[in-house]
Design a protein around this motif. Structure first.
Motif, PDB file in Angstrom:
ATOM      1  N   LEU A   1      53.359  60.088  42.920  1.00  0.00           N
ATOM      2  CA  LEU A   1      52.065  59.681  43.472  1.00  0.00           C
ATOM      3  C   LEU A   1      51.007  60.698  43.040  1.00  0.00           C
ATOM      4  CD1 LEU A   1      50.984  57.499  45.544  1.00  0.00           C
ATOM      5  CD2 LEU A   1      50.992  59.365  47.201  1.00  0.00           C
ATOM      6  N   PRO A   2      49.906  60.246  42.427  1.00  0.00           N
ATOM      7  CA  PRO A   2      48.909  61.222  41.998  1.00  0.00           C
ATOM      8  C   PRO A   2      48.148  61.819  43.179  1.00  0.00           C
ATOM      9  CG  PRO A   2      48.084  59.006  41.629  1.00  0.00           C
ATOM     10  CD  PRO A   2      49.512  58.859  42.103  1.00  0.00           C
ATOM     11  N   VAL A   3      47.757  63.058  43.039  1.00  0.00           N
ATOM     12  CA  VAL A   3      46.846  63.684  44.001  1.00  0.00           C
ATOM     13  C   VAL A   3      45.470  63.656  43.353  1.00  0.00           C
ATOM     14  CG1 VAL A   3      46.236  65.808  45.185  1.00  0.00           C
ATOM     15  CG2 VAL A   3      48.650  65.118  45.003  1.00  0.00           C
ATOM     16  N   LEU A   4      44.542  62.949  43.973  1.00  0.00           N
ATOM     17  CA  LEU A   4      43.243  62.712  43.348  1.00  0.00           C
ATOM     18  C   LEU A   4      42.301  63.885  43.581  1.00  0.00           C
ATOM     19  CD1 LEU A   4      42.859  58.963  44.348  1.00  0.00           C
ATOM     20  CD2 LEU A   4      43.735  59.939  42.204  1.00  0.00           C
ATOM     21  N   PRO A   5      41.502  64.210  42.561  1.00  0.00           N
ATOM     22  CA  PRO A   5      40.540  65.309  42.746  1.00  0.00           C
ATOM     23  C   PRO A   5      39.473  64.912  43.763  1.00  0.00           C
ATOM     24  CG  PRO A   5      40.179  64.195  40.645  1.00  0.00           C
ATOM     25  CD  PRO A   5      41.415  63.583  41.238  1.00  0.00           C
ATOM     26  N   PRO A   6      39.116  65.838  44.662  1.00  0.00           N
ATOM     27  CA  PRO A   6      38.153  65.466  45.714  1.00  0.00           C
ATOM     28  C   PRO A   6      36.744  65.227  45.175  1.00  0.00           C
ATOM     29  CG  PRO A   6      38.690  67.819  45.827  1.00  0.00           C
ATOM     30  CD  PRO A   6      39.599  67.223  44.791  1.00  0.00           C
ATOM     31  N   SER A   7      36.008  64.412  45.888  1.00  0.00           N
ATOM     32  CA  SER A   7      34.599  64.207  45.580  1.00  0.00           C
ATOM     33  C   SER A   7      33.836  65.516  45.773  1.00  0.00           C
ATOM     34  CB  SER A   7      34.002  63.147  46.513  1.00  0.00           C
ATOM     35  OG  SER A   7      34.599  61.894  46.286  1.00  0.00           O
ATOM     36  N   SER A   8      32.697  65.624  45.122  1.00  0.00           N
ATOM     37  CA  SER A   8      31.830  66.786  45.339  1.00  0.00           C
ATOM     38  C   SER A   8      30.675  66.367  46.250  1.00  0.00           C
ATOM     39  CB  SER A   8      31.287  67.292  44.008  1.00  0.00           C
ATOM     40  OG  SER A   8      30.314  66.380  43.511  1.00  0.00           O
ATOM     41  N   GLU A   9      29.825  67.324  46.556  1.00  0.00           N
ATOM     42  CA  GLU A   9      28.680  66.997  47.412  1.00  0.00           C
ATOM     43  C   GLU A   9      27.759  65.983  46.735  1.00  0.00           C
ATOM     44  OE1 GLU A   9      26.744  70.145  49.391  1.00  0.00           O
ATOM     45  OE2 GLU A   9      28.646  70.956  50.134  1.00  0.00           O
ATOM     46  N   LYS A  10      27.830  65.931  45.405  1.00  0.00           N
ATOM     47  CA  LYS A  10      26.933  65.021  44.661  1.00  0.00           C
ATOM     48  C   LYS A  10      27.498  63.608  44.548  1.00  0.00           C
ATOM     49  CE  LYS A  10      25.440  68.756  41.655  1.00  0.00           C
ATOM     50  NZ  LYS A  10      26.073  69.368  40.484  1.00  0.00           N
ATOM     51  N   THR A  11      28.764  63.458  44.870  1.00  0.00           N
ATOM     52  CA  THR A  11      29.403  62.152  44.642  1.00  0.00           C
ATOM     53  C   THR A  11      28.809  61.081  45.556  1.00  0.00           C
ATOM     54  OG1 THR A  11      31.441  63.329  44.102  1.00  0.00           O
ATOM     55  CG2 THR A  11      31.624  60.969  44.509  1.00  0.00           C
ATOM     56  N   LEU A  12      28.442  59.986  44.945  1.00  0.00           N
ATOM     57  CA  LEU A  12      27.987  58.800  45.667  1.00  0.00           C
ATOM     58  C   LEU A  12      29.055  58.410  46.685  1.00  0.00           C
ATOM     59  CD1 LEU A  12      25.631  56.654  45.144  1.00  0.00           C
ATOM     60  CD2 LEU A  12      27.373  55.330  43.926  1.00  0.00           C
ATOM     61  N   ARG A  13      28.662  58.186  47.929  1.00  0.00           N
ATOM     62  CA  ARG A  13      29.649  57.840  48.958  1.00  0.00           C
ATOM     63  C   ARG A  13      29.946  56.344  48.925  1.00  0.00           C
ATOM     64  NH1 ARG A  13      31.979  62.703  49.932  1.00  0.00           N
ATOM     65  NH2 ARG A  13      30.344  64.111  49.246  1.00  0.00           N
ATOM     66  N   PRO A  14      31.171  55.976  49.277  1.00  0.00           N
ATOM     67  CA  PRO A  14      31.526  54.553  49.283  1.00  0.00           C
ATOM     68  C   PRO A  14      30.671  53.772  50.270  1.00  0.00           C
ATOM     69  CG  PRO A  14      33.481  55.950  49.614  1.00  0.00           C
ATOM     70  CD  PRO A  14      32.284  56.836  49.727  1.00  0.00           C
ATOM     71  N   GLN A  15      30.521  52.499  50.018  1.00  0.00           N
ATOM     72  CA  GLN A  15      29.756  51.623  50.920  1.00  0.00           C
ATOM     73  C   GLN A  15      30.627  50.438  51.316  1.00  0.00           C
ATOM     74  OE1 GLN A  15      25.995  51.204  48.388  1.00  0.00           O
ATOM     75  NE2 GLN A  15      25.228  51.632  50.442  1.00  0.00           N
ATOM     76  N   PRO A  16      31.560  50.682  52.236  1.00  0.00           N
ATOM     77  CA  PRO A  16      32.472  49.595  52.597  1.00  0.00           C
ATOM     78  C   PRO A  16      31.792  48.483  53.382  1.00  0.00           C
ATOM     79  CG  PRO A  16      32.940  51.565  53.907  1.00  0.00           C
ATOM     80  CD  PRO A  16      31.878  51.944  52.924  1.00  0.00           C
ATOM     81  N   PHE A  17      30.799  48.847  54.187  1.00  0.00           N
ATOM     82  CA  PHE A  17      30.167  47.847  55.059  1.00  0.00           C
ATOM     83  C   PHE A  17      28.690  47.740  54.698  1.00  0.00           C
ATOM     84  CE2 PHE A  17      33.532  50.097  57.409  1.00  0.00           C
ATOM     85  CZ  PHE A  17      34.436  49.051  57.531  1.00  0.00           C
ATOM     86  N   ASP A  18      28.179  46.522  54.736  1.00  0.00           N
ATOM     87  CA  ASP A  18      26.779  46.338  54.374  1.00  0.00           C
ATOM     88  C   ASP A  18      25.868  47.023  55.386  1.00  0.00           C
ATOM     89  OD1 ASP A  18      27.374  45.025  52.056  1.00  0.00           O
ATOM     90  OD2 ASP A  18      27.406  43.062  53.017  1.00  0.00           O
ATOM     91  N   HIS A  19      26.307  47.010  56.665  1.00  0.00           N
ATOM     92  CA  HIS A  19      25.504  47.678  57.700  1.00  0.00           C
ATOM     93  C   HIS A  19      26.352  48.776  58.313  1.00  0.00           C
ATOM     94  CE1 HIS A  19      22.790  44.378  57.143  1.00  0.00           C
ATOM     95  NE2 HIS A  19      23.794  43.547  57.344  1.00  0.00           N
ATOM     96  N   PRO A  20      26.210  50.033  57.868  1.00  0.00           N
ATOM     97  CA  PRO A  20      27.124  51.084  58.308  1.00  0.00           C
ATOM     98  C   PRO A  20      26.841  51.589  59.736  1.00  0.00           C
ATOM     99  CG  PRO A  20      25.521  51.983  56.748  1.00  0.00           C
ATOM    100  CD  PRO A  20      25.191  50.528  56.919  1.00  0.00           C
TER     101      PRO A  20
END
Lengths: 335, 335
Positions: free
Chosen positions: A316-335
Motif C-alpha cells: 500500500l503506498p504512503v502518499l506524500p502529504p499536502s502542503s499549505e499551498k495545496t488546493l483543498r478538496p471540495q466534497p460538498f457543494d455547500h461545506p
C-alpha cells in the motif's frame, strides 16, 4: 442466424495469431500471461501513488482504486460505479488487471491505450469531477510528488502527460500470471481437473474462443452484444457507435478479458449478470445461439475459474502529504 | 482566565505518570512508540481484509479504509467524511494510527476500545449504512472468509463479536514507531534540529504538553475545546456531554493524538483548521490564552512534524470473492 457458424469460423481464423506454438499442451488459442517487466521502478512507484491518490478527484475521496479496486480483481464489483456526489455511473467498471493487453481501453474503445485512458475519469464530471489543470496544480503543490516526478522524469515539466504516463506504467505491471490454466498450458497436466478440461473443450468447441482468445482471453476485438439474439437491457450505452458514429457499430463493445473473471462480477457492460453461471448462459444464447445444459454450464464455469491468476503483490503506498499551498478538496457543494 | 496557569500546572502534574525515566534525553512526558507485537497473525490478516472490505457497507463501496485511509495517515484528510449516498459526516475522522493508545474511541469517547468502535460505522446510516446482521450474513456466504475465521477463531461462530475482534487486532498493529522525535527521545541528539528542539521546549513550557503527552502525545483525556476563550464553529457536536448527559461535559472532546499530525490535516473535531500553523495558533489562544509569535508558531510546527513515524508497511489484501449466495450491494435506492 445462418451466418453464425461462418462468423465463428472467420473470427476463429483471425485469432490464429494468438496460438502458442511451443506449449507442452500443444498450440492453443489462449497463451500464458507473462510476469511484469518493470523498466522504470521510480515511474511505476509514482504511478502507484497516483493510482491510489483521491486528491486527483474534486472531492478528495475518489481514486482510480475506488472503481478499479486492486483488492477486488481490479473492479468495484458493482453493476455500475459510484462517482462524485454518488452519481450512478453509466457502465460497469472494467478490470484494470491485464488491461495492457486490450486493443483499446473503455468498453467502447474510445481510448487507444492505458495512457489515454488514465486522464478520462479524472475530468469526467460523473466520476472524479476534477480537471486536468487542477489535478496538476494539486500535484505541483505537494513537495513529495515534485520530488517523485523529478526522479521518474528528470527535469521534464510536471503535467498531465507525465501523470498519465506514470499511471499507465504502473498499470502495465498489473498482470496476473501463474493461473492454474496457465500452468496447464505450460505442460502441468495435473493443474486442471477433468471437469475443468472438459469445460475448456466446450469453451473452444462452442465458439466462445472465437472472441475470447489471446493472453487476456479477450480484449482484442469489438463484437456485437447480441449477435444471434438481442440483449435486453435498460442501459442506454451504444458501444462502439458512440465513438465511430457508424450504425454498423451500434451495440458493439470491446470483448472483455476473462482473466480473473471469478473476481470481476457482475458481468457485461451493464453489469446485468450477477453470476458466472448466468453470464455463460446468456453469452451462449445471444452470441452463439446455443443453450448449454446445466452440466455444460457448470463445466464452462469451472474452466473459467481456472483463469484466476496470481494477483499483484502490492505494498500500500504512503502518499506524500499536502502542503499549505495545496488546493483543498471540495466534497460538498455547500461545506 | 486567571485559573489558567493553575489548571495547566494541575494537568501537567497529572501527566507525570507518562514520564519516561530511562531515556537518554532525560525523563520526558512523551514516550516512544513501541513496534507492534503480533500475537495472532491469522487474526491480524483477517482483520486487515475486513478493514479494506467495502462489502461491510450497504453500497459495497465504503470500507473502514475509506475514511481511515492508511495511505493518508489513517484519515481521509477531509473536514468531515463522506458516508453512504454522499452524506456529509458530522465530525472529522480521527486517525486509526496509534488509536490503541486512546483512553476511549470516537471524539466523544462513546466506545471503550477499538473492538467497541469497529462495529459503529458499519451500522451507522450516515456512514456504511449496513446492519450487523447483514454484514455477518455477507461474510458467512463467502467461503474465503469462512475459512479465514476458522483459522483465526477455531470453531467459534462467525458473528459480529469476531468481526470486531479481528478488526481491532489489526488496528492494534497500526503503530508508527521510529519518528525522528522518538529517536531523539532514545538518545540520538542529532535527530532533531535546534529549531525543532526549541519547538519542543515551547510545547512543554507553554502548556501544550499538559494534554498532549504519553506515547500518543494525546488520546488519554477529555478536555474542553475553548478552555480560556470560546471556539467558534458551526459544527453542532457537543462532545462528551452527548455521552454522559452532563452539562459539565459540554464541548469536552477527546484530546487527539499528535503522532503523525503532519499527515492528519485538517484539524479539530470539526476539521476547522486547514494547516498545522492555524491549528497551533488557535490551540494556543483558546486553550492556553497565549498568542504565539510567527517565530514561535513555526518552531512548534517544526517540532510537531518530527512526530511523523514509520507508517505501517502493509501489503494490500486480496479479498475473497463473493459466492452466488452473497447478498449483492445496494449502492442506489433505485438501481
Amino acid at each position: 442466424m445462418s451466418c453464425k457458424p461462418i462468423l465463428s469460423i472467420l473470427l476463429f481464423a483471425a485469432s490464429a495469431q494468438f496460438t502458442s506454438p511451443a506449449s507442452a499442451a500443444g498450440p492453443e488459442p489462449i497463451t500464458p500471461i507473462q510476469p511484469a517487466q518493470v523498466r522504470n521502478p521510480a515511474m511505476v512507484e509514482l504511478g502507484k501513488q497516483l493510482f491510489f491518490d483521491p486528491r486527483l478527484s474534486k472531492s478528495g475521496f475518489i481514486s482510480c482504486n475506488s472503481c478499479h479496486n486492486l483488492s477486488m480483481g481490479g473492479t468495484d464489483n458493482l453493476r455500475s460505479s459510484i462517482g462524485h456526489n454518488w452519481q450512478q455511473g453509466p457502465i460497469n467498471s472494467p478490470t484494470v488487471l491485464n488491461a495492457k493487453f486490450n486493443a483499446a481501453q473503455f468498453w467502447d474503445g474510445r481510448a487507444a491505450d492505458l495512457k489515454a485512458q488514465a486522464g478520462g475519469p479524472v475530468a469526467n464530471p460523473k466520476e472524479m469531477a476534477f480537471s486536468h489543470a487542477l489535478a496538476v496544480e494539486v500535484l505541483q503543490s505537494i513537495p513529495g510528488y515534485v520530488a517523485a516526478f523529478k526522479q521518474a522524469f528528470g527535469n521534464q515539466k510536471l503535467g498531465m502527460e507525465e501523470v498519465t504516463q506514470a499511471i499507465a506504467a504502473f498499470e502495465e505491471t498489473l498482470v496476473t500470471p501463474d493461473s492454474r490454466f496457465d500452468k496447464w498450458l505450460k505442460g502441468d497436466r495435473r493443474a486442471l481437473t477433468r471437469k475443468e478440461q472438459e469445460g475448456y473443450r466446450l469453451f473452444k468447441e462452442s465458439g466462445c474462443i472465437a472472441c475470447h482468445n489471446g493472453p487476456a482471453v479477450g480484449g482484442n476485438s469489438f463484437q456485437k452484444m447480441g449477435l444471434v439474439a438481442p440483449y435486453q437491457t435498460s442501459n442506454p450505452a451504444q458501444g462502439r457507435a458512440d465513438v465511430t458514429g457508424k450504425e454498423a457499430d451500434r451495440f458493439h463493445f470491446k470483448v472483455p478479458t476473462l482473466r480473473n473473471v471469478e473476481l470481476t462480477y457482475p458481468y457485461f457492460h451493464d453489469g446485468g449478470a450477477a453470476t458466472l453461471a448466468e453470464a455463460v448462459d446468456t453469452m451462449a444464447r445471444i452470441q452463439l445461439g446455443r443453450q448449454f445444459s446445466a452440466d455444460e454450464n457448470a463445466k464452462v464455469v469451472a474452466f473459467l475459474k481456472t483463469l484466476t491468476g496470481k494477483q499483484p503483490r502490492l505494498q500500500l503506498p504512503v502518499l506524500p502529504p499536502s502542503s499549505e499551498k495545496t488546493l483543498r478538496p471540495q466534497p460538498f457543494d455547500h461545506p
